[in-house]
Design a protein around this motif. Sequence first.
Motif, PDB file in Angstrom:
ATOM      1  N   ARG A  95       5.354 -13.997   5.173  1.00 35.44           N
ATOM      2  CA  ARG A  95       4.720 -12.679   5.261  1.00 35.44           C
ATOM      3  C   ARG A  95       3.262 -12.765   4.786  1.00 35.44           C
ATOM      4  O   ARG A  95       2.928 -13.577   3.928  1.00 35.44           O
ATOM      5  CB  ARG A  95       5.496 -11.657   4.444  1.00 35.44           C
ATOM      6  CG  ARG A  95       6.892 -11.415   4.994  1.00 35.44           C
ATOM      7  CD  ARG A  95       7.572 -10.219   4.351  1.00 35.44           C
ATOM      8  NE  ARG A  95       7.948 -10.453   2.972  1.00 35.44           N
ATOM      9  CZ  ARG A  95       8.483  -9.525   2.182  1.00 35.44           C
ATOM     10  NH1 ARG A  95       8.680  -8.287   2.632  1.00 35.44           N
ATOM     11  NH2 ARG A  95       8.812  -9.813   0.944  1.00 35.44           N
ATOM     12  N   SER A  96       2.418 -11.892   5.348  1.00 32.84           N
ATOM     13  CA  SER A  96       0.989 -11.880   5.030  1.00 32.84           C
ATOM     14  C   SER A  96       0.606 -10.553   4.395  1.00 32.84           C
ATOM     15  O   SER A  96       1.021  -9.491   4.875  1.00 32.84           O
ATOM     16  CB  SER A  96       0.152 -12.124   6.291  1.00 32.84           C
ATOM     17  OG  SER A  96       0.397 -13.413   6.815  1.00 32.84           O
ATOM     18  N   TRP A  97      -0.216 -10.630   3.345  1.00 33.20           N
ATOM     19  CA  TRP A  97      -0.567  -9.451   2.553  1.00 33.20           C
ATOM     20  C   TRP A  97      -2.074  -9.347   2.383  1.00 33.20           C
ATOM     21  O   TRP A  97      -2.785 -10.347   2.334  1.00 33.20           O
ATOM     22  CB  TRP A  97       0.069  -9.550   1.168  1.00 33.20           C
ATOM     23  CG  TRP A  97       1.557  -9.645   1.188  1.00 33.20           C
ATOM     24  CD1 TRP A  97       2.299 -10.786   1.368  1.00 33.20           C
ATOM     25  CD2 TRP A  97       2.491  -8.567   1.048  1.00 33.20           C
ATOM     26  NE1 TRP A  97       3.643 -10.486   1.342  1.00 33.20           N
ATOM     27  CE2 TRP A  97       3.786  -9.137   1.141  1.00 33.20           C
ATOM     28  CE3 TRP A  97       2.352  -7.194   0.840  1.00 33.20           C
ATOM     29  CZ2 TRP A  97       4.929  -8.360   1.048  1.00 33.20           C
ATOM     30  CZ3 TRP A  97       3.492  -6.429   0.745  1.00 33.20           C
ATOM     31  CH2 TRP A  97       4.767  -7.003   0.837  1.00 33.20           C
ATOM     32  N   ARG A  98      -2.554  -8.110   2.287  1.00 34.75           N
ATOM     33  CA  ARG A  98      -3.964  -7.859   1.972  1.00 34.75           C
ATOM     34  C   ARG A  98      -4.031  -6.682   1.012  1.00 34.75           C
ATOM     35  O   ARG A  98      -3.058  -5.930   0.853  1.00 34.75           O
ATOM     36  CB  ARG A  98      -4.760  -7.542   3.234  1.00 34.75           C
ATOM     37  CG  ARG A  98      -4.365  -6.223   3.886  1.00 34.75           C
ATOM     38  CD  ARG A  98      -5.081  -6.005   5.191  1.00 34.75           C
ATOM     39  NE  ARG A  98      -4.596  -4.794   5.862  1.00 34.75           N
ATOM     40  CZ  ARG A  98      -4.725  -4.553   7.149  1.00 34.75           C
ATOM     41  NH1 ARG A  98      -5.319  -5.437   7.936  1.00 34.75           N
ATOM     42  NH2 ARG A  98      -4.264  -3.424   7.681  1.00 34.75           N
ATOM     43  N   MET A  99      -5.203  -6.522   0.401  1.00 35.27           N
ATOM     44  CA  MET A  99      -5.362  -5.434  -0.556  1.00 35.27           C
ATOM     45  C   MET A  99      -6.744  -4.810  -0.408  1.00 35.27           C
ATOM     46  O   MET A  99      -7.739  -5.506  -0.172  1.00 35.27           O
ATOM     47  CB  MET A  99      -5.168  -5.941  -1.987  1.00 35.27           C
ATOM     48  CG  MET A  99      -5.127  -4.832  -3.029  1.00 35.27           C
ATOM     49  SD  MET A  99      -4.694  -5.449  -4.671  1.00 35.27           S
ATOM     50  CE  MET A  99      -2.922  -5.682  -4.483  1.00 35.27           C
ATOM     51  N   PHE A 100      -6.799  -3.468  -0.526  1.00 40.11           N
ATOM     52  CA  PHE A 100      -8.045  -2.717  -0.502  1.00 40.11           C
ATOM     53  C   PHE A 100      -8.188  -1.939  -1.801  1.00 40.11           C
ATOM     54  O   PHE A 100      -7.186  -1.572  -2.430  1.00 40.11           O
ATOM     55  CB  PHE A 100      -8.054  -1.709   0.656  1.00 40.11           C
ATOM     56  CG  PHE A 100      -8.074  -2.306   2.023  1.00 40.11           C
ATOM     57  CD1 PHE A 100      -9.260  -2.726   2.604  1.00 40.11           C
ATOM     58  CD2 PHE A 100      -6.892  -2.436   2.748  1.00 40.11           C
ATOM     59  CE1 PHE A 100      -9.273  -3.260   3.883  1.00 40.11           C
ATOM     60  CE2 PHE A 100      -6.894  -2.962   4.023  1.00 40.11           C
ATOM     61  CZ  PHE A 100      -8.087  -3.387   4.591  1.00 40.11           C
ATOM     62  N   GLU A 101      -9.423  -1.674  -2.165  1.00 40.81           N
ATOM     63  CA  GLU A 101      -9.652  -0.722  -3.252  1.00 40.81           C
ATOM     64  C   GLU A 101      -9.256   0.668  -2.769  1.00 40.81           C
ATOM     65  O   GLU A 101      -9.515   1.038  -1.617  1.00 40.81           O
ATOM     66  CB  GLU A 101     -11.117  -0.733  -3.689  1.00 40.81           C
ATOM     67  CG  GLU A 101     -11.531  -2.022  -4.388  1.00 40.81           C
ATOM     68  CD  GLU A 101     -12.938  -1.951  -4.949  1.00 40.81           C
ATOM     69  OE1 GLU A 101     -13.551  -0.853  -4.882  1.00 40.81           O
ATOM     70  OE2 GLU A 101     -13.437  -2.978  -5.423  1.00 40.81           O
ATOM     71  N   TYR A 102      -8.625   1.439  -3.622  1.00 41.55           N
ATOM     72  CA  TYR A 102      -8.225   2.803  -3.289  1.00 41.55           C
ATOM     73  C   TYR A 102      -9.466   3.703  -3.269  1.00 41.55           C
ATOM     74  O   TYR A 102     -10.316   3.621  -4.158  1.00 41.55           O
ATOM     75  CB  TYR A 102      -7.220   3.312  -4.321  1.00 41.55           C
ATOM     76  CG  TYR A 102      -6.711   4.710  -4.063  1.00 41.55           C
ATOM     77  CD1 TYR A 102      -5.745   4.949  -3.103  1.00 41.55           C
ATOM     78  CD2 TYR A 102      -7.209   5.788  -4.793  1.00 41.55           C
ATOM     79  CE1 TYR A 102      -5.273   6.230  -2.862  1.00 41.55           C
ATOM     80  CE2 TYR A 102      -6.737   7.079  -4.565  1.00 41.55           C
ATOM     81  CZ  TYR A 102      -5.771   7.291  -3.588  1.00 41.55           C
ATOM     82  OH  TYR A 102      -5.316   8.556  -3.362  1.00 41.55           O
ATOM     83  N   VAL A 103      -9.576   4.535  -2.246  1.00 39.96           N
ATOM     84  CA  VAL A 103     -10.720   5.448  -2.139  1.00 39.96           C
ATOM     85  C   VAL A 103     -10.411   6.703  -2.955  1.00 39.96           C
ATOM     86  O   VAL A 103      -9.563   7.520  -2.579  1.00 39.96           O
ATOM     87  CB  VAL A 103     -11.001   5.818  -0.670  1.00 39.96           C
ATOM     88  CG1 VAL A 103     -12.197   6.770  -0.590  1.00 39.96           C
ATOM     89  CG2 VAL A 103     -11.259   4.561   0.159  1.00 39.96           C
ATOM     90  N   VAL A 104     -11.070   6.826  -4.078  1.00 37.98           N
ATOM     91  CA  VAL A 104     -10.820   7.938  -4.991  1.00 37.98           C
ATOM     92  C   VAL A 104     -11.418   9.230  -4.435  1.00 37.98           C
ATOM     93  O   VAL A 104     -12.531   9.239  -3.889  1.00 37.98           O
ATOM     94  CB  VAL A 104     -11.421   7.636  -6.383  1.00 37.98           C
ATOM     95  CG1 VAL A 104     -11.211   8.812  -7.331  1.00 37.98           C
ATOM     96  CG2 VAL A 104     -10.785   6.375  -6.962  1.00 37.98           C
ATOM     97  N   GLY A 105     -10.665  10.312  -4.549  1.00 35.10           N
ATOM     98  CA  GLY A 105     -11.165  11.618  -4.121  1.00 35.10           C
ATOM     99  C   GLY A 105     -11.090  11.860  -2.646  1.00 35.10           C
ATOM    100  O   GLY A 105     -11.734  12.776  -2.122  1.00 35.10           O
TER     101      GLY A 105
END
Length: 355
Positions: A95-105
């Motif tokens: 399986r392949s995974w990625r991550m993003f910063e959460y956009v606040v607001g």
Amino acid sequence: MITICRKFRLDGLPICCTPFGGGHINHTYLVATNQSRLYILQEMNRSIFKDIEGMMANIVAVCDHLRRKESDPRRVLTLVPTLDGRSYFDAEDGRSWRMFEYVVGGVCLDLPETTDDLFQTGVAFGVFQNQLADFPAETLTETIPQFHDTPNRFRQLHAAMEADPAGRLHQVQAEVDALLSREAEAGFMTGLCAEGKLPLRVTHNDTKLNNIMLDAQTRTPLCVMDLDTVMPGLVANDFGEAIRTGASTAAEDETDLSRIHLSLDMYAAFCRGFLGECGRSLTPLEVETLPWGPRLMALENAVRFLTDHLNGDVYFHIAREGHNLDRCRAQLALVADMERHWDEMNRIVKDWAAK
């Protein structure tokens, strides 16, 4: 999931990872750390996206390009690198995974609640198109080959009709006739592109309202999300998919066909926002042919839904028997209403392009 989270360069230690959102393609999770930072973790769907490396290279290149033109970090998705500096992580189980910063607001809407919501969607995708007007589209990977190749979708329909694996062809002759009567127009846009009259641009290819992050307070656009299908394409397709999904007066699977119309008010609102941001970066022929986008996107989706119905519902998730056939009929009703309002659709685009 916490083990996967630890493969990325987070601010703090991951302490919580819970399912998030309602996407149907990738599995998405909200991650919290002990430093009160939030992130979005996604398992990418390898059955749909065969070239994960190419798709992620597209996203990195496009986001880097957009970031050079934006001062507010919330206006561009920010990938979180793995511990070894890669854009995604391949687990031992394949399986392949990625991550993003959460956009606040930020907030996402599934459907426009007002004409201003669709205007803001037009602004967001217009800004996206304008900022990428100088990006070399030919350098991007085609993440789903022939994704918006409408003539190819008709070829797939013909194959399904010939094979008739689910034995349903005899039940759908009216829908087949309605689609085949329009097959000649399916290649209008791809034909102009093949002749060199329309340029390939960086296109999003899934321009729905819920792929825009809006500011929760002002309801103005923050950033465009879900960049998996960003690849070379025709700008009319992005215009068209936004109209098909945002300016219809009924759901995509509405069974009461009398309720399905193109809202010209919503259509005009999106035109105003979209052309106000990117109209000057488009060629005159691109602007002139924009109305073909929604007409062909609705037709293309009708073809795809009927093809899947004939094949036994093997691609689109269904919630009831005949669901894909209902979807096909709804899209055909939308196409027919666009045909009835064709002159008005063209006039609206012409009017806003001139402003």
